[in-house]
Design an enzyme around this catalytic site. Structure first.
Site, short mmCIF file in Angstrom:
data_model
loop_
_atom_site.label_atom_id
_atom_site.label_comp_id
_atom_site.label_asym_id
_atom_site.label_seq_id
_atom_site.Cartn_x
_atom_site.Cartn_y
_atom_site.Cartn_z
N ASN A 102 2.16 5.13 0.99
CA ASN A 102 2.38 5.79 2.27
C ASN A 102 1.06 6.21 2.88
O ASN A 102 0.22 6.78 2.19
CB ASN A 102 3.20 7.07 2.06
CG ASN A 102 4.62 6.84 2.45
OD1 ASN A 102 4.92 5.89 3.18
ND2 ASN A 102 5.51 7.68 1.94
N GLU A 144 8.76 -2.76 6.08
CA GLU A 144 9.63 -1.99 5.17
C GLU A 144 11.10 -2.25 5.51
O GLU A 144 11.92 -1.33 5.46
CB GLU A 144 9.34 -0.48 5.28
CG GLU A 144 7.88 -0.11 5.04
CD GLU A 144 7.58 0.33 3.62
OE1 GLU A 144 8.46 0.19 2.74
OE2 GLU A 144 6.45 0.78 3.39
N GLY A 175 0.86 -1.18 0.00
CA GLY A 175 0.00 0.00 0.00
C GLY A 175 0.89 1.23 0.00
O GLY A 175 2.04 1.16 0.45
N SER A 211 -1.33 4.31 4.04
CA SER A 211 -2.46 3.40 3.84
C SER A 211 -2.79 2.59 5.09
O SER A 211 -3.84 1.94 5.14
CB SER A 211 -2.21 2.47 2.64
OG SER A 211 -1.00 1.77 2.81
N GLY A 212 -1.90 2.61 6.07
CA GLY A 212 -2.20 1.92 7.34
C GLY A 212 -1.35 0.70 7.61
O GLY A 212 -1.60 -0.04 8.57
N LYS A 213 -0.29 0.51 6.82
CA LYS A 213 0.53 -0.71 6.94
C LYS A 213 1.21 -0.83 8.31
O LYS A 213 1.15 -1.87 8.94
CB LYS A 213 1.59 -0.75 5.83
CG LYS A 213 1.04 -0.67 4.43
CD LYS A 213 2.11 -0.78 3.36
CE LYS A 213 3.20 0.29 3.39
NZ LYS A 213 2.70 1.67 3.13
N1 LIG Z 1 1.03 8.31 15.96
C1 LIG Z 1 0.14 8.77 15.05
N2 LIG Z 1 -0.73 9.76 15.36
C2 LIG Z 1 -1.64 10.22 14.46
N3 LIG Z 1 -1.76 9.74 13.21
C3 LIG Z 1 -0.91 8.77 12.84
C4 LIG Z 1 0.08 8.23 13.72
N4 LIG Z 1 0.78 7.26 13.06
C5 LIG Z 1 0.24 7.20 11.83
N5 LIG Z 1 -0.77 8.09 11.69
C6 LIG Z 1 -1.61 8.29 10.49
O1 LIG Z 1 -2.30 7.07 10.23
C7 LIG Z 1 -2.31 6.78 8.84
C8 LIG Z 1 -1.68 5.43 8.59
O2 LIG Z 1 -0.30 5.49 8.94
P1 LIG Z 1 0.68 4.25 8.84
O3 LIG Z 1 0.02 3.07 9.47
O4 LIG Z 1 1.99 4.67 9.37
O5 LIG Z 1 0.74 4.03 7.26
P2 LIG Z 1 1.88 3.37 6.33
O6 LIG Z 1 2.75 2.53 7.19
O7 LIG Z 1 1.09 2.59 5.32
O8 LIG Z 1 2.60 4.52 5.69
C9 LIG Z 1 -1.56 7.93 8.16
O9 LIG Z 1 -2.50 8.83 7.65
C10 LIG Z 1 -0.75 8.54 9.26
O10 LIG Z 1 -0.58 9.92 9.05
MG LIG Z 2 4.82 2.43 7.44
#
Ligand SMILES: Nc1ncnc2c1ncn2[C@@H]1O[C@H](COP(=O)(O)OP(=O)(O)O)[C@@H](O)[C@H]1O
Ligand SMILES: [Mg+2]
Length: 274
Positions: A41, A165, A39, A43-45
């Site tokens: 950036n 990753e 997914g 996407s929630g991975k």
């Molecule tokens: N600690 C946090 N506080 C608030 N929002 C967060 C936090 N960590 C991630 N997010 C948000 O949650 C969503 C999913 O993030 P993330 O799981 O890290 O995605 P990925 O790993 O696919 O890039 C993103 O929109 C990110 O900005």
């Molecule tokens: Mg990530």
């Protein structure tokens, strides 16, 4: 024979204070499977990896590890079944030497000194870092560092390994070293493996690929099946197709070949045998 479920999420809900990530996500992972979670950036991975490894807890829905419901009372115990390797190996080192680093995680496991030494030898051998046991982790190359991080997690003998990753900061050679270790764990040790990546080339190696977009599953099937699905445009989810898949898609559209190939050899032989 249908394989046993080892991780199961049913309708889970999770939100950060200002951002809702999952609003009813369900995923079942089976014993011995290698699943690539892909997914773009955001996407929630990583959030998913943290839920699956017990670093954060779901608000609603159920999460089971090996058939046991994860609750506030048992999640510390259950998360020992899941090992996680992160993106940046430098963030994972705690020891002065590679040996100390692997030993550190084991110290909370009430193992005798002999067993600890045996585990260090066994897993350092498996990931081919035995010659570096007395070196400083920070002085190693990127691929070597990531293999130390993998050995430290493996030494805890989790049933499930999640790689978030874990190759994205590495050069192609180091990336291959890490993927070779993942393949060994999958084939020789039949470990359940989740590789989280935005690199679809890497996802090609997995048995199954789950595509996440905005916290929802948009595809879940063997990678080649997903790439061959005409109704699914992965580029719409900001994902880049593997090189030979993209080339064969274009050739197929032009009527030059009839199916997709993910290797140079496959594509070349299809073109030469027309
Ligand atoms: N600690 C946090 N506080 C608030 N929002 C967060 C936090 N960590 C991630 N997010 C948000 O949650 C969503 C999913 O993030 P993330 O799981 O890290 O995605 P990925 O790993 O696919 O890039 C993103 O929109 C990110 O900005
Ligand atoms: Mg990530």
């Amino acid at each position: 024979m249908k394989k046993k479920e080892i991780l199961s999420l049913e309708n889970i809900v999770f939100a950060y204070p200002n951002y809702s990530v999952f609003e009813g996500l369900s995923i079942q992972i089976h014993e011995g499977e290698w699943v690539a979670i892909v997914g773009a950036n955001g996407s929630g991975k990583t959030t998913l990896a943290k839920i699956l490894s017990g670093l954060i807890q779901v608000e609603k829905g159920t999460f089971k590890i090996t058939d046991e419901l994860v609750t506030t009372d048992n999640f510390v115990e259950l998360r020992k079944k899941v090992g996680m390797v992160f993106q940046n190996p430098d963030d994972q080192f705690v020891g002065v030497t590679v040996r100390d680093d692997i030993a550190f995680g084991l110290e909370n496991h009430q193992l005798s000194r002999e067993i600890m030494q045996e585990r260090i030898q066994e897993y350092a051998t498996k990931v081919e870092i035995i010659d570096f046991l007395d070196r400083e982790p920070h002085a190693l190359s990127g691929g070597q560092k990531q293999r130390v991080a993998i050995a430290s997690v493996l030494a805890l003998e989790p049933q499930i390994m999640i790689f978030d990753e874990s190759t994205s900061m590495l050069d192609p050679h180091a990336r291959q070293e890490v993927m070779d270790v993942v393949q060994t764990l999958h084939i020789d040790d039949q470990k359940t493996i989740l590789t989280i990546t935005h690199d679809l080339e890497e996802a090609l190696l997995a048995d199954r690929m789950i595509v996440l977009h905005d916290g929802k599953i948009v595809a879940d099937a063997p990678p080649l099946e997903i790439f061959s699905d005409e109704t699914l445009d992965l580029t719409a989810y900001r994902l880049q197709l593997p090189f030979y898949i993209a080339v064969s898609k274009a050739l197929k559209q032009a009527g030059k070949i009839s199916k997709l190939y993910h290797t140079k050899e496959g594509l070349v032989s299809a073109l030469c045998n027309r």
